[in-house]
Design a protein around this motif. Structure first.
Motif, PDB file in Angstrom:
ATOM      1  N   SER A 173       0.853  -1.620  -0.723  1.00 27.74           N
ATOM      2  CA  SER A 173       0.076   0.074  -0.145  1.00 27.74           C
ATOM      3  C   SER A 173       0.626   0.898  -0.219  1.00 27.74           C
ATOM      4  CB  SER A 173      -1.098  -0.205   1.489  1.00 27.74           C
ATOM      5  OG  SER A 173       0.012  -0.108   2.600  1.00 27.74           O
TER       6      SER A 173
ATOM      7  N   SER B 170      -1.730   5.971   2.053  1.00 31.39           N
ATOM      8  CA  SER B 170      -3.193   6.008   2.498  1.00 31.39           C
ATOM      9  C   SER B 170      -4.065   5.329   3.595  1.00 31.39           C
ATOM     10  CB  SER B 170      -3.444   4.900   1.108  1.00 31.39           C
ATOM     11  OG  SER B 170      -2.156   3.361   1.440  1.00 31.39           O
TER      12      SER B 170
ATOM     13  N   SER C  13      -8.361   1.059   5.099  1.00 31.37           N
ATOM     14  CA  SER C  13     -10.385   0.859   4.310  1.00 31.37           C
ATOM     15  C   SER C  13     -11.557   0.762   4.803  1.00 31.37           C
ATOM     16  CB  SER C  13      -9.690  -0.741   3.123  1.00 31.37           C
ATOM     17  OG  SER C  13     -10.858  -0.275   2.694  1.00 31.37           O
TER      18      SER C  13
ATOM     19  N   HIS D  80       2.931   0.021  -5.348  1.00 27.76           N
ATOM     20  CA  HIS D  80       2.225   0.047  -4.331  1.00 27.76           C
ATOM     21  C   HIS D  80       0.900   0.491  -5.492  1.00 27.76           C
ATOM     22  CE1 HIS D  80       5.004   0.293  -0.706  1.00 27.76           C
ATOM     23  NE2 HIS D  80       5.456   0.861  -1.327  1.00 27.76           N
TER      24      HIS D  80
ATOM     25  N   ASP E  37      -3.126   2.033  -4.240  1.00 25.58           N
ATOM     26  CA  ASP E  37      -4.476   2.703  -3.034  1.00 25.58           C
ATOM     27  C   ASP E  37      -5.704   3.148  -4.260  1.00 25.58           C
ATOM     28  OD1 ASP E  37      -3.958   5.614  -3.831  1.00 25.58           O
ATOM     29  OD2 ASP E  37      -2.252   4.929  -2.142  1.00 25.58           O
TER      30      ASP E  37
ATOM     31  N   ARG F 123       0.954   9.616  -8.353  1.00 32.41           N
ATOM     32  CA  ARG F 123      -0.060   8.379  -8.484  1.00 32.41           C
ATOM     33  C   ARG F 123      -0.778   9.185  -9.507  1.00 32.41           C
ATOM     34  NH1 ARG F 123      -1.886   9.087  -2.142  1.00 32.41           N
ATOM     35  NH2 ARG F 123      -0.127   7.682  -1.837  1.00 32.41           N
TER      36      ARG F 123
ATOM     37  N   CYS G  90      -1.725  -3.406  -2.985  1.00 30.62           N
ATOM     38  CA  CYS G  90      -2.627  -3.432  -2.286  1.00 30.62           C
ATOM     39  C   CYS G  90      -3.555  -2.681  -2.881  1.00 30.62           C
ATOM     40  CB  CYS G  90      -2.335  -2.724  -0.714  1.00 30.62           C
ATOM     41  SG  CYS G  90      -1.077  -3.228   0.110  1.00 30.62           S
ATOM     42  N   ARG G  91      -5.229  -3.526  -2.523  1.00 31.42           N
ATOM     43  CA  ARG G  91      -6.202  -2.780  -2.999  1.00 31.42           C
ATOM     44  C   ARG G  91      -6.338  -1.704  -4.100  1.00 31.42           C
ATOM     45  NH1 ARG G  91      -6.349   1.307   1.751  1.00 31.42           N
ATOM     46  NH2 ARG G  91      -4.688   1.006   1.904  1.00 31.42           N
ATOM     47  N   SER G  92      -6.323  -2.790  -5.450  1.00 30.63           N
ATOM     48  CA  SER G  92      -6.155  -2.702  -6.240  1.00 30.63           C
ATOM     49  C   SER G  92      -7.595  -2.433  -7.102  1.00 30.63           C
ATOM     50  CB  SER G  92      -4.966  -2.676  -7.534  1.00 30.63           C
ATOM     51  OG  SER G  92      -4.874  -4.570  -7.635  1.00 30.63           O
TER      52      SER G  92
ATOM     53  N   ASP H 286      -5.332  -5.065   1.862  1.00 31.18           N
ATOM     54  CA  ASP H 286      -3.715  -4.630   1.849  1.00 31.18           C
ATOM     55  C   ASP H 286      -2.583  -6.284   1.532  1.00 31.18           C
ATOM     56  OD1 ASP H 286      -3.874  -2.636   1.948  1.00 31.18           O
ATOM     57  OD2 ASP H 286      -3.638  -2.551   4.229  1.00 31.18           O
TER      58      ASP H 286
END
Length: 703
Positions: free
Chosen positions: A395, A399, A402, A508, A510, A520, A539-541, A562
């Motif tokens: 992550s 970030s 969640s 990475h 987020d 980003r 993470c969290r894609s 994550d």
């Protein structure tokens, strides 16, 4: 880097699904499915000059054909050959370890491979086959005709319906117009056409000529969407009409009635009827075009008194009556594992997905779900963390945690599950209308399978080093793999917009985007994604993956929470190996999830049936090995692919096996010696589960 030579495909004009070309090295002919990215190489002893010929000359439909002259040819990786005479009657079947000679005559050879390929020969011929290759020898230089058909299926038209359930019922009734037959051969995947698309508008509009076949079957359910969506695949497969009534049932014009609200409930009874009808069709069709020794037929004949000769010629209603006279539990354990269960929120916005759900022949269920929070979902990742000293996740450093809530559909008896509704699913894929539209819009392509690997964090370079040895490692297929490191936002945007078959992103991620050297990059800001499929290994894609789909991609693998870096490296390596071997996205993820708890944090967005290359034998194979005191138990399990979907046949190349099995069967279990196991595992690259661990066949043989 290019792993294999490219070929000139000038003979395949843009827009044609099938193309023919000459190889860059050696003599022969390459037959390519330019939509599904599959190819077959026919090696000849001398140079040839392909000339277009009439594709209608073959017994079965073809998309294109050429004429060549040769003294013989060789094909590797065949699952078998069916030889027919001029009238379509089966002359012989060729498997491994075959050496036969056929007298002079007119023959049609059907090659079982990653495409439908047919070869017409008027001559005497000798066919020699072993576990690796099949050779056809001719007495002299002889004209032969080669035809091919793509497995790609597209809907022929679009139906417009209102949201009135009675109009939806009329639209669903027309789905059966896509069936190419109402005989038991409809169980072959190539004889089930894609149902018409469905749009919701102001009035019902069914194009002229789009009507259900005349099977004499009618299915009756209450005029409510939660009933209609559940029964739609059965309506399609039976070629039935759909009418309204208080008690769910199937009716035939001869007076047969089967109630669909039995003791197991409506949804379970519809599921049972669909599975049982399909299964018995697969068994009965051995009386027809493909008279093979089918294991499932032998097993059914031991348990029932069904007369398959009589059933093959029976009318649809009478045949269904006989099928359903057999209690489901008598044969249920013989049935192959069903490919897909789709959980559908029965609402207006999801109606347009119904043709795609039906095309997959999915079992449909209405939601019976639980909602779980991000903290609960993170539990397995935390377990990984506690078992390992590494604390590094993928992550972005700043970030926020969640707070999403996830949907967990009830477990179902199928290999895959999908969720059509609001929310992010756990344990199920997330198909979308846009993904299916992107697949239908897939254009014909020449040349190589292109893969782009992006590593945007040097601390994660171990995964890049790993996949560098995997992608493009198959010499028989043309790959081109590009590698990118430490990209800026503008540089990453340029890579995302490139036309590629697959994108593997390491870095990475987020909710705000994919981490670059200068910030980003939010995929929502990218106008068009050029990659057809992808793995976003950060993470969290999930949300970024959905943005990929909205911008043009067809399907991809993403994370819901994550992930610990070490676990992500392992998952990335396993997925790369399976995808490189030709496994579909969903099947590759399923195998990975059997191997590690970290994989439980991953899911599919879009169309999980997509693959980036073809398998060696035309299907995804997984082997399980158990050691006994004196031998080994080998379980041979296949999973559906585009070219070998539900209803397809497979004959495991295990010593002394003479039977075919249905794809996804759990019945293909063999007792083999160490030598026989070793011989089998050298035939092609396959994953092997042994004592709960995943090995590749070459690793297993060395252990």
């Amino acid at each position: 880097m290019a792993q294999s030579g490219q070929s000139d495909e000038s003979r395949a004009p843009p827009g044609h699904e099938v193309g023919f070309s000459l190889p860059s090295e050696g003599e022969g002919l390459i037959v390519r499915d330019r939509i599904e990215r599959h190819q077959v190489r026919i090696r000849t002893q001398t140079a040839i000059t392909p000339e277009p010929t009439d594709e209608t000359r073959f017994w079965f439909p073809t998309d294109a054909a050429v004429r060549i002259e040769t003294t013989g040819f060789e094909v590797t990786g065949l699952k078998g050959i069916i030889v027919r005479d001029l009238f379509g009657e089966m002359v012989t079947q060729v498997d491994r370890e075959t050496d036969i000679t056929l007298d002079s005559g007119s023959y049609s050879l059907e090659l079982f491979t990653s495409m439908k390929v047919y070869i017409q020969i008027s001559s005497s011929l000798r066919i020699k086959a072993d576990s690796h290759r099949t050779r056809i020898e001719l007495p002299e230089r002889t004209p032969i005709h080669v035809g091919a058909r793509s497995y790609h299926r597209s809907p022929a038209t679009t139906i417009t319906t209102t949201e009135d359930p009675r109009d939806v019922m009329k639209a669903v009734s027309a789905f059966g117009s896509a069936l190419k037959t109402t005989s038991v051969e409809r169980s072959y995947p190539t004889l089930r056409g894609h149902p018409p698309l469905l749009e919701v508008g102001d009035e019902l509009d069914i194009p002229d000529g789009v009507e259900p076949p005349n099977t004499g079957l009618r299915i009756v359910v209450p005029p409510e969407l939660q009933y209609i969506v559940v029964v739609a695949p059965l309506v399609y497969y039976l070629g039935a009409t759909l009418g309204s009534g208080a008690q769910p049932r199937i009716e035939s014009e001869t007076g047969f009635v089967h109630l669909l609200d039995g003791p197991h409930g409506f949804e379970a009874e519809v599921e049972r009827v669909l599975k049982q009808t399909f299964f018995f069709d697969c068994v009965t069709r051995t009386e027809g075009y493909y008279r093979v020794d089918l294991h499932e037929r032998e097993a059914v004949e031991e348990r029932t008194n069904l007369d398959f000769t009589q059933l093959y010629d029976a009318e649809p209603g009478e045949r269904l009556k006989e099928y359903l006279s057999v209690p489901f539990d008598v044969v249920s354990e013989l049935m192959p594992e069903w490919k897909l269960t789709t959980h559908v929120e029965a609402q207006r916005d999801n109606l347009s997905l119904l043709p795609f759900i039906v095309n997959d022949l999915a079992v449909v269920k209405t939601p019976n779900t639980e909602r779980i929070g991000a903290d609960e979902l993170q539990a397995s990742a935390v377990d990984d963390f506690l078992r390992d000293e590494e604390t590094f996740t993928r992550s972005a450093a700043s970030s926020p945690p969640s707070t999403d809530t996830y949907i967990k559909p009830q477990n179902a008896e199928s290999a895959d599950q999908a969720w059509v509704g609001d929310g992010a699913p756990v344990g199920a894929s997330k198909p979308t209308q846009q993904a299916y539209e992107n697949r239908l819009a897939r254009t014909a392509k020449n040349g190589t399978i292109s893969i782009a690997v992006v590593c945007n964090d040097l601390e994660m370079s171990a995964e890049e080093d790993l996949v560098d040895t995997i992608y493009g490692s198959r010499d028989e297929l043309p790959f081109e793999v590009s590698y990118h490191k430490g990209l800026s936002m503008s540089e990453l945007r340029a890579v995302l917009e490139e036309q590629n078959d697959f994108l593997h992103f390491i870095g990475h991620i987020d909710g705000e985007g994919l981490q670059c050297t200068d910030g980003r990059l939010d995929a929502h800001s990218v106008g068009e994604i050029g990659a057809e499929s992808f793995l976003l290994n950060g993470c969290r894609s999930y949300d970024q993956g959905l943005a990929f789909i909205d911008a043009g991609a067809i399907g991809g693998i993403v994370t819901l929470s994550d992930v610990i870096n070490k676990g992500a490296v392992e998952v990335g390596g396993v997925l790369a190996q399976l995808l490189n071997m030709g496994f579909p996205l969903q099947t590759a993820l399923n195998v990975s999830q059997r191997n590690s708890t970290t994989s439980q944090q991953y899911t599919i967005v879009g169309d999980g049936a997509l693959s980036i290359s073809q398998t060696e034998s035309g299907m995804a194979i997984i082997c399980e090995v158990e050691q006994t005191q004196e031998a080994y138990t080998l379980t041979f399990k296949t999973y559906p692919t585009i070219e070998s979907s539900m209803g397809a046949l497979v004959k495991p190349a295990v010593s002394k096996n003479g039977q075919h099995y249905l794809v996804s069967s759990d019945e293909a279990v063999f007792e083999v010696s160490k030598a026989e196991l070793r011989e089998f595992l050298t035939l092609e690259q396959v994953p092997v589960f042994y004592r709960g661990r995943l090995f590749w066949n070459d690793e297993f043989l060395e252990s």
